[in-house]
Design an enzyme around this catalytic site. Sequence first.
Site, PDB file in Angstrom:
ATOM      1  N   ASP A 196      10.196 -48.471  51.823  1.00 55.52           N
ATOM      2  CA  ASP A 196      10.403 -46.731  52.443  1.00 55.52           C
ATOM      3  C   ASP A 196      11.565 -46.338  52.238  1.00 55.52           C
ATOM      4  O   ASP A 196      11.655 -45.043  51.269  1.00 55.52           O
ATOM      5  CB  ASP A 196      10.765 -46.816  53.901  1.00 55.52           C
ATOM      6  CG  ASP A 196       9.552 -46.441  54.696  1.00 55.52           C
ATOM      7  OD1 ASP A 196       8.408 -46.788  54.271  1.00 55.52           O
ATOM      8  OD2 ASP A 196       9.735 -48.067  55.788  1.00 55.52           O
ATOM      9  N   LYS A 254      15.902 -23.798  75.358  1.00 56.02           N
ATOM     10  CA  LYS A 254      16.064 -23.055  76.137  1.00 56.02           C
ATOM     11  C   LYS A 254      17.669 -23.172  77.094  1.00 56.02           C
ATOM     12  O   LYS A 254      18.421 -23.663  76.955  1.00 56.02           O
ATOM     13  CB  LYS A 254      15.314 -23.996  77.241  1.00 56.02           C
ATOM     14  CG  LYS A 254      15.413 -23.346  78.754  1.00 56.02           C
ATOM     15  CD  LYS A 254      13.939 -23.545  79.985  1.00 56.02           C
ATOM     16  CE  LYS A 254      13.752 -25.125  80.283  1.00 56.02           C
ATOM     17  NZ  LYS A 254      12.964 -25.238  80.866  1.00 56.02           N
TER      18      LYS A 254
HETATM   19  C1  LIG Z   1      11.486 -28.357  81.339  1.00 59.48           C
HETATM   20  S1  LIG Z   1      11.971 -30.097  80.841  1.00 59.48           S
HETATM   21  C2  LIG Z   1      11.163 -30.461  79.503  1.00 59.48           C
HETATM   22  C3  LIG Z   1       9.646 -30.354  79.537  1.00 59.48           C
HETATM   23  C4  LIG Z   1       8.963 -30.725  78.217  1.00 59.48           C
HETATM   24  N1  LIG Z   1       9.819 -29.827  77.409  1.00 59.48           N
HETATM   25  C5  LIG Z   1       7.761 -30.799  77.875  1.00 59.48           C
HETATM   26  O1  LIG Z   1       6.810 -30.236  77.819  1.00 59.48           O
HETATM   27  O2  LIG Z   1       6.560 -31.861  78.489  1.00 59.48           O
HETATM   28  C6  LIG Z   1      13.425 -31.424  80.425  1.00 59.48           C
HETATM   29  C7  LIG Z   1      14.026 -32.326  80.856  1.00 59.48           C
HETATM   30  O3  LIG Z   1      15.137 -32.502  80.222  1.00 59.48           O
HETATM   31  C8  LIG Z   1      16.043 -33.207  80.346  1.00 59.48           C
HETATM   32  N2  LIG Z   1      17.016 -34.049  80.314  1.00 59.48           N
HETATM   33  C9  LIG Z   1      18.024 -32.802  81.273  1.00 59.48           C
HETATM   34  N3  LIG Z   1      19.112 -33.346  80.938  1.00 59.48           N
HETATM   35  C10 LIG Z   1      19.138 -34.407  78.988  1.00 59.48           C
HETATM   36  C11 LIG Z   1      20.556 -35.298  79.356  1.00 59.48           C
HETATM   37  N4  LIG Z   1      21.271 -34.751  79.042  1.00 59.48           N
HETATM   38  N5  LIG Z   1      19.418 -35.538  77.769  1.00 59.48           N
HETATM   39  C12 LIG Z   1      18.342 -35.924  77.607  1.00 59.48           C
HETATM   40  N6  LIG Z   1      17.676 -35.321  78.573  1.00 59.48           N
HETATM   41  C13 LIG Z   1      17.905 -34.274  79.767  1.00 59.48           C
HETATM   42  C14 LIG Z   1      15.193 -34.029  82.020  1.00 59.48           C
HETATM   43  O4  LIG Z   1      15.234 -35.357  82.181  1.00 59.48           O
HETATM   44  C15 LIG Z   1      13.485 -33.233  81.931  1.00 59.48           C
HETATM   45  O5  LIG Z   1      12.731 -34.581  81.544  1.00 59.48           O
END
Ligand SMILES: C[S@@+](CC[C@H](N)C(=O)[O-])C[C@H]1O[C@@H](n2cnc3c(N)ncnc32)[C@H](O)[C@@H]1O
Length: 309
Positions: A196, A254
């Site tokens: 790679d 977001k």
């Molecule tokens: C709205 S959901 C995402 C949905 C995803 N984009 C999908 O289409 O399936 C938000 C996600 O952000 C994650 N999240 C929140 N805080 C986080 C952090 N500090 N580090 C990593 N992930 C995090 C949550 O666990 C959750 O699964």
Amino acid sequence: MSSVVLFSKWRVSPRAKNLVSLLPRSGEWLRLHSSSSNKWINRQQNDVYSKEAKLRNLKSRASFKLMEIDDKYKLFKSDVPQSVLDLGFAPGSWSLVARQRTDPSSMILGVDILPCEPPRGVSSLQANILSSKTQDLIRLYFSKHFQVDRLFNTHSIPIDKDHGYLPPRLNTIEDTVEREAEQDNEEYREIFTADDHAHTGKIAKRPIDVILSDMLMNTSGVPLRDHLLSIDLCDAALVTAIDLLKPKGAFVCKLYRGKEDKSFEKRLRSVFDKVHIFKPASSRSESKEAYFVGLKKKAKVDKVAVFTS
Ligand SMILES: C[S@@+](CC[C@H](N)C(=O)[O-])C[C@H]1O[C@@H](n2cnc3c(N)ncnc32)[C@H](O)[C@@H]1O
């Protein structure tokens, strides 16, 4: 003395009695709970995006938000391999869209604080984006010709003068080969093969083409609190973009909107040539979420200035 005896001596104070009388009987708890769940189920069943997601075998209606963003801002390329980082990827709808819309040899990494099986063709890392170690692991994944020293303590890395933050202090294959004679090779874990490295030639300092962040914790119903937590997650995603996104790379994030929107937008403008705020049609109108899109990352970004000016 047994706990039963102790319990029998317990007396309910008049104040506590009043509080107890305010509590609903168990059937009422059940009704309250089930009426809000029913509302949610009804809304999902009547929602065109949820119906369409089911028909198309997508993980959730969230897929449509990224499709709309990509249709408008052209993040993905189907003819050149890209490296895509999907922050907060669980349950995986966005990663799946990225997989479907990019060249098959693209590398896609989903990061989430929750454990989640990634869609086929996507790799995943269970980690908190608010930890600096997570950035190192992300860099390691995309810099596939690196090897990691198992004993290496990522928390003690000195600040890199060149671009501000964590330098790629991981060992290249050449370094390791040179040291093989004197070191126990068991200390190192090879992530990918030397081929790679020969193929890629140069080690990219900022290896990612597109960073997506749909991160949000469960909202509490206190708008200011939810907004500030969302800003923290957006800033963590922005730091990752400053450190790991290629110049001209794209960023989507977001944000649960509130009074800090403008200052976040300002930070974004100091990192990207073009910034847009987009509310996809598939995002519920009552939701305070919006997507901040940064296009054409600037070649030179001073991270300290981004967060202090
Ligand atoms: C709205 S959901 C995402 C949905 C995803 N984009 C999908 O289409 O399936 C938000 C996600 O952000 C994650 N999240 C929140 N805080 C986080 C952090 N500090 N580090 C990593 N992930 C995090 C949550 O666990 C959750 O699964």
